[in-house]
Design an enzyme around this catalytic site. Structure first.
Site, PDB file in Angstrom:
ATOM      1  N   ASP A  16      -5.229 -13.516  -3.927  1.00 10.80           N
ATOM      2  CA  ASP A  16      -4.715 -13.426  -2.554  1.00 10.80           C
ATOM      3  C   ASP A  16      -4.899 -14.786  -1.885  1.00 10.80           C
ATOM      4  OD1 ASP A  16      -3.943 -10.823  -2.798  1.00 10.80           O
ATOM      5  OD2 ASP A  16      -5.370 -10.014  -1.338  1.00 10.80           O
TER       6      ASP A  16
ATOM      7  N   ASP B  25      -6.676 -14.676   7.937  1.00  9.20           N
ATOM      8  CA  ASP B  25      -5.455 -14.529   7.122  1.00  9.20           C
ATOM      9  C   ASP B  25      -4.373 -15.533   7.527  1.00  9.20           C
ATOM     10  OD1 ASP B  25      -6.533 -12.450   5.624  1.00  9.20           O
ATOM     11  OD2 ASP B  25      -5.676 -10.887   6.885  1.00  9.20           O
TER      12      ASP B  25
ATOM     13  N   ASP C 298      -1.515 -13.191   0.996  1.00  6.50           N
ATOM     14  CA  ASP C 298      -2.022 -12.097   1.834  1.00  6.50           C
ATOM     15  C   ASP C 298      -2.391 -12.705   3.178  1.00  6.50           C
ATOM     16  OD1 ASP C 298      -2.936  -9.817   2.890  1.00  6.50           O
ATOM     17  OD2 ASP C 298      -4.714  -9.629   1.634  1.00  6.50           O
TER      18      ASP C 298
ATOM     19  N   HIS D  78     -11.651 -14.290   2.302  1.00  9.20           N
ATOM     20  CA  HIS D  78     -12.841 -13.456   2.185  1.00  9.20           C
ATOM     21  C   HIS D  78     -14.040 -14.253   1.689  1.00  9.20           C
ATOM     22  CE1 HIS D  78     -10.067  -9.686   1.929  1.00  9.20           C
ATOM     23  NE2 HIS D  78      -9.924 -10.378   3.042  1.00  9.20           N
TER      24      HIS D  78
ATOM     25  N   ASP E 277     -11.626 -12.353  10.012  1.00  8.62           N
ATOM     26  CA  ASP E 277     -10.636 -12.458   8.931  1.00  8.62           C
ATOM     27  C   ASP E 277      -9.312 -12.963   9.505  1.00  8.62           C
ATOM     28  OD1 ASP E 277      -9.418 -12.100   6.481  1.00  8.62           O
ATOM     29  OD2 ASP E 277      -9.093  -9.965   6.754  1.00  8.62           O
TER      30      ASP E 277
ATOM     31  N   HIS F 280       0.876  -1.175   0.000  1.00 12.29           N
ATOM     32  CA  HIS F 280       0.000   0.000   0.000  1.00 12.29           C
ATOM     33  C   HIS F 280       0.909   1.219   0.000  1.00 12.29           C
ATOM     34  CE1 HIS F 280      -2.379  -3.052   2.204  1.00 12.29           C
ATOM     35  NE2 HIS F 280      -3.413  -2.501   1.627  1.00 12.29           N
TER      36      HIS F 280
ATOM     37  N   MET G  36       2.560  -5.697  -7.948  1.00 13.25           N
ATOM     38  CA  MET G  36       1.246  -5.127  -7.614  1.00 13.25           C
ATOM     39  C   MET G  36       1.409  -4.020  -6.581  1.00 13.25           C
ATOM     40  SD  MET G  36      -1.088  -5.320  -4.865  1.00 13.25           S
ATOM     41  CE  MET G  36      -1.665  -6.809  -4.067  1.00 13.25           C
TER      42      MET G  36
ATOM     43  N   LYS H 293     -14.783  -8.419   0.004  1.00 14.91           N
ATOM     44  CA  LYS H 293     -14.786  -8.978   1.350  1.00 14.91           C
ATOM     45  C   LYS H 293     -16.175  -8.700   1.926  1.00 14.91           C
ATOM     46  CE  LYS H 293     -12.088  -8.834   5.636  1.00 14.91           C
ATOM     47  NZ  LYS H 293     -10.996  -8.172   6.361  1.00 14.91           N
TER      48      LYS H 293
ATOM     49  N   GLU I 181      -9.753 -13.374  -2.686  1.00 20.81           N
ATOM     50  CA  GLU I 181      -8.962 -13.829  -1.540  1.00 20.81           C
ATOM     51  C   GLU I 181      -9.657 -15.009  -0.868  1.00 20.81           C
ATOM     52  OE1 GLU I 181      -7.168 -11.066   1.272  1.00 20.81           O
ATOM     53  OE2 GLU I 181      -7.809 -12.348   2.928  1.00 20.81           O
TER      54      GLU I 181
ATOM     55  N   GLU J 135     -10.989  -6.363  -5.108  1.00 17.57           N
ATOM     56  CA  GLU J 135     -10.970  -7.411  -4.078  1.00 17.57           C
ATOM     57  C   GLU J 135     -12.197  -7.274  -3.178  1.00 17.57           C
ATOM     58  OE1 GLU J 135      -7.322  -7.619  -1.860  1.00 17.57           O
ATOM     59  OE2 GLU J 135      -8.239  -8.806  -0.271  1.00 17.57           O
TER      60      GLU J 135
ATOM     61  N   ASP K 156       2.368   1.719   3.329  1.00 17.26           N
ATOM     62  CA  ASP K 156       3.314   0.721   3.848  1.00 17.26           C
ATOM     63  C   ASP K 156       4.731   1.197   3.565  1.00 17.26           C
ATOM     64  OD1 ASP K 156       1.124  -0.910   4.350  1.00 17.26           O
ATOM     65  OD2 ASP K 156       1.424  -2.130   2.548  1.00 17.26           O
TER      66      ASP K 156
HETATM   67  C1  GLT Z   1      -5.789  -5.760   4.164  1.00 20.74           C
HETATM   68  C2  GLT Z   1      -6.864  -6.680   3.698  1.00 20.74           C
HETATM   69  C3  GLT Z   1      -6.433  -7.452   2.531  1.00 20.74           C
HETATM   70  C4  GLT Z   1      -6.216  -6.620   1.314  1.00 20.74           C
HETATM   71  C5  GLT Z   1      -5.108  -5.682   1.447  1.00 20.74           C
HETATM   72  C6  GLT Z   1      -5.077  -4.795   0.246  1.00 20.74           C
HETATM   73  S1  GLT Z   1      -5.031  -4.871   2.934  1.00 20.74           S
HETATM   74  O1  GLT Z   1      -4.805  -6.481   4.823  1.00 20.74           O
HETATM   75  O2  GLT Z   1      -7.246  -7.541   4.758  1.00 20.74           O
HETATM   76  O3  GLT Z   1      -7.288  -8.496   2.240  1.00 20.74           O
HETATM   77  O4  GLT Z   1      -5.860  -7.479   0.267  1.00 20.74           O
HETATM   78  O5  GLT Z   1      -5.611  -3.555   0.479  1.00 20.74           O
HETATM   79 MN    MN Z   2      -6.374  -9.487   0.498  1.00 19.87          MN
HETATM   80 MN    MN Z   3      -8.006 -11.121   4.514  1.00 23.23          MN
END
Ligand code: GLT
Ligand code: MN
Ligand code: MN
Length: 389
Positions: free
Chosen positions: A247, A259, A289, A222, A257, A56, A90, A185, A219, A183, A59
């Protein structure tokens, strides 16, 4: 570790600065790891064998950096990229951390916030392109509501469309070689986020002025949060020519979430996903991600990153084994057998075909009684995954 699971540039494994750089903050807890600089994170990623790093805008460059600070930070980052050989495939914009975005960015009710979000994104696009990005991700983390009293969702969609149309024109105007990847979510951090799934995004893209420039960045976590089958979302995106980025991570269904490290939770889903990407010849980044457990120090973060890539490569090998397995192939041939009896009705509609089909006879009872051997096929899959086949 055996060499055949060693990541190589051709695997296109990438990580966000925010992934390995996560300091382990959560809604109930303070950071557990000290912050590493972007340069340190590039070296960490190089050490574990990644191909690329994504970011980002903030970041890399703090939101309140002066132009001189920005130039110094970017120069140092470029040097780290040169020294390590890492690339930036990206980039994206942080449109969610700063309080200004508490009611969303492109969909905020305040036109000044919407304009600021566009300004910030144009500058971040410039930064991403300067560092070589070819894909630009839009994750609308704050584009949502806790109550629908505050906004008609149709207005949110219109604002989102207006913003993306504006930014597509900006990219064209600048002559950038850049595609957008949206993306989805379903929720978190907002109670509900607009355009909640990859399927929503695919439909929305077709309403844009430049749909050819815009695809998706699905993702795992998500879609799983929404209780959906991730592979099906990816397959639909692929079939529509819209799988611009992906992702990878893992996630228990219907939780926050998480991750998690790729493939650490639902191995069978991860297997069919990897097999799909490899079988169709997906050429984009395999972007992780995900975050290391909050229990880890930076040695644990490296283990986490290595684990994502290693699991991907193990599953890739399992997919090759699955494709080469004679019993599996025989079952697939049987499942897909075609006795030719429906050839006269196949393909595009004609009145003759329709008339003939209406007159045809089918042994409905026998077809319904036929066993399909899917249990056997799935068990063979499990045995490959468990390493006994
Ligand atoms: C954040 C989010 C991710 C996104 C990122 C991109 S930032 O961590 O949870 O799923 O991909 O903005
Ligand atoms: Mn993501
Ligand atoms: Mn996520």
């Amino acid at each position: 570790m055996t060499d055949r699971y060693q990541p190589k540039p051709e695997h296109k494994f990438t990580f966000g600065l925010w992934t390995v750089g996560s300091v382990g903050r959560d809604p109930f807890g303070e950071p557990v790891r000290s912050r590493l600089s972007p340069v340190e994170l590039v070296y960490l990623l190089a050490e574990v064998g990644a191909y690329g790093v994504n970011f980002h805008d903030n970041d890399l460059v703090p939101i309140d950096a002066t132009p001189a600070e920005r130039d110094r930070i970017v120069a140092e980052f470029k040097k780290a990229l040169r020294d390590t050989g890492l690339v930036v495939p990206m980039a994206t914009t942080n449109l969610f951390s700063d309080p200004i975005f508490k009611d969303g960015a492109f969909t905020s009710n305040d036109p000044r916030v919407r304009a600021y979000a566009l300004q910030k994104t144009m500058r971040a696009i410039d930064l991403g392109v300067e560092l070589g990005a070819k894909v630009y991700v839009f994750w609308g983390g704050r584009e949502g509501v806790e109550t629908d009293a505050v906004r008609n969702p149709v207005d949110a969609l219109k604002r989102m469309r207006e913003a993306l149309n504006f930014l597509c024109e900006y990219v064209i105007d600048q002559g950038y070689d850049l595609k957008f990847a949206l993306e989805a979510k379903p929720n978190e951090p907002r109670g509900d986020i607009y355009l909640a799934t990859t399927g929503h995004m695919l439909a929305f893209i077709e309403t844009l002025d430049h749909p050819e420039m815009v695809g998706v960045n699905p993702e795992v976590a998500h879609e799983h949060m929404a209780g959906l089958n991730f592979l099906h979302a990816v397959a639909q995106a692929w079939e529509a020519g819209k799988l611009f980025h992906i992702d990878l991570n893992d996630q228990a269904f219907c939780r926050y979430d998480q991750d998690l490290r790729f493939g650490s939770h639902n191995i069978k889903a991860a297997f069919f996903l990897v097999k799909f990407l490899e079988d169709v010849g997906y050429q984009g980044s395999r972007h992780f991600d995900a975050h290391a457990y909050r229990t880890e120090d930076y040695e644990g973060v490296k283990e986490f990153a290595r684990g994502c890539m290693r699991t991907y490569l193990i599953l890739k090998e399992k997919g090759e084994r699955w494709n080469a397995d004679p019993e599996i192939q025989a079952l697939l041939a049987e499942i897909n057998a075609d006795d030719g009896s429906t050839d006269p009705f196949k393909g595009r509609y004609t009145p003759e075909k329709a008339a003939a089909l209406k007159m045809a006879t089918f042994d409905r009872v026998a077809l319904g009684q036929r066993g399909l051997a899917y249990e056997r096929l799935d068990q063979l899959t499990i045995e490959i995954l468990l390493g006994v086949r």
